[in-house]
Design an enzyme around this catalytic site. Structure first.
Site, PDB file in Angstrom:
ATOM      1  N   ASP A   1      -0.084   4.873   0.735  1.00 33.31           N
ATOM      2  CA  ASP A   1      -0.481   6.208   1.517  1.00 33.31           C
ATOM      3  C   ASP A   1      -0.217   5.645   3.181  1.00 33.31           C
ATOM      4  OD1 ASP A   1      -0.889   7.769  -0.408  1.00 33.31           O
ATOM      5  OD2 ASP A   1      -2.911   7.586  -0.218  1.00 33.31           O
TER       6      ASP A   1
ATOM      7  N   ASP B   1       0.719  -1.292   0.030  1.00 30.97           N
ATOM      8  CA  ASP B   1      -0.051  -0.200   0.059  1.00 30.97           C
ATOM      9  C   ASP B   1       0.767   1.216   0.127  1.00 30.97           C
ATOM     10  OD1 ASP B   1      -2.231   1.595   0.459  1.00 30.97           O
ATOM     11  OD2 ASP B   1      -1.425   1.917   2.555  1.00 30.97           O
TER      12      ASP B   1
END
Length: 332
Positions: free
Chosen positions: A87, A85
């Site tokens: 962010d 991922d």
């Protein structure tokens, strides 16, 4: 950049739109990866060796030494890959907000919209979790901002924005984890709701294989303001990873995934080696219940399961707002 898509998170299973979004993202990621040579662009991490650092910590600790775990990632495992991922996992804050600041600097939209971006970014850095209303707002605003612009134009601007706002916000600890997979001969992919073009730029700069991200529709190289399927969030991320793994001939049981958000539990649950990085409260609870590994680079506390030194703090909570104010003053 593809339309800056964010999806209001909600608990649901994959739908036809999320499957479509995942498959479109996987196709775009493979095309980009085949066209590029990330190894020629990436950076080495000669000064960061997570295994050496962890060993040094164990030597200094007074507590009993935990059983030695099998070496991971496994070098030469052609069935394995890693999915990260973006962010708050790889990068401090949200890529879409940094991108918004860069577009404002280039007069893509007005000051009041920048103020909203700055507030959303400051809140994100404080809470460390995704706010549904903020993400929906960012998605709707961004769709109107990029409509009618050429893909090539936004790609070029994205390179500049990475240097201006994102390069210094990469978590060293997470980057070291990604490098460990690369050093083991495995492919490493970013998986994010951010535009696939934005994510691809970041992946290139970090020397990763490629990126799965939200895919926006374009006709003759111009954005229409519509998405292909839906933003790559929640179940759609899992569908993208599943589609890419099938296309690449990977065994998901051999793969690893890393995320900070409980929204990514569907993706984390797909792989044999799930990691919670800088986890929100719900993900931390779920990870502990399922004996997943946890690492937290936001503070100095020792991470659960595997000890890796924490990176520097996220900085001032209102950093995004302060930067926006400074920018306003310079433009007067």
């Amino acid at each position: 950049m593809a339309a800056l898509g964010w999806l209001t998170p909600r608990r649901r299973s994959a739908t036809a739109r999320s499957v479509l979004a995942g498959e479109a993202s996987a196709e775009a990621a493979r095309k980009t990866a085949l066209a590029d040579d990330p190894a020629a662009i990436g950076f080495s991490l000669d000064s960061v060796d997570p295994q050496d650092t962890a060993a040094a910590q164990d030597a200094e600790a007074s507590e009993p030494v935990e059983p030695v775990e099998p070496e991971f990632p496994v070098a030469g495992d052609e069935l394995a890959a890693a999915f990260f991922d973006l962010d708050n996992t790889v990068m401090q804050g949200a890529a879409i907000f940094h991108f918004g600041r860069g577009l404002y600097k280039r007069e893509f939209f007005r000051r009041r919209e920048l103020a909203r971006f700055a507030w959303q970014q400051a809140w994100f850095r404080l809470a460390g979790v995704e706010d549904p209303e903020h993400m929906q707002d960012a998605r709707d605003s961004a769709l109107s901002i990029v409509k009618g612009h050429r893909v090539s134009e936004l790609m070029s601007i994205g390179e500049e924005i990475y240097d201006e706002y994102m390069a210094e916000r990469i978590w060293p600890g997470t980057r070291a984890l990604a490098q460990a997979h690369l050093d083991a001969g495995q492919k490493v992919w970013l998986v994010t709701a951010a535009p696939v073009e934005t994510a691809t730029i970041i992946a290139r700069r970090l020397g990763l294989t490629g990126a799965l991200g939200t895919v926006a529709e374009s006709v003759d190289g111009i954005y229409t303001g519509r998405l292909v399927g839906e933003p790559l969030h929640g179940p759609a991320k899992a569908e993208a990873v599943r589609a890419l793994a099938a296309a690449e001939g990977l065994d998901l049981a051999h793969c690893a995934a890393y995320s900070d958000s409980h929204n990514d539990i569907p993706m984390l649950s797909l792989v044999g080696h799930p990691y919670a990085i800088n986890p929100d409260t719900k993900l931390r609870k779920h990870a502990r219940a399922h004996d997943w590994r946890l690492r937290d680079y936001r503070t100095g506390r020792k991470a659960v399961k595997v000890g890796v030194p924490a990176a520097a703090g996220v900085g001032a909570i209102a950093g995004g707002a302060a930067a926006a104010i400074a920018l306003h003053r310079r433009r007067k």
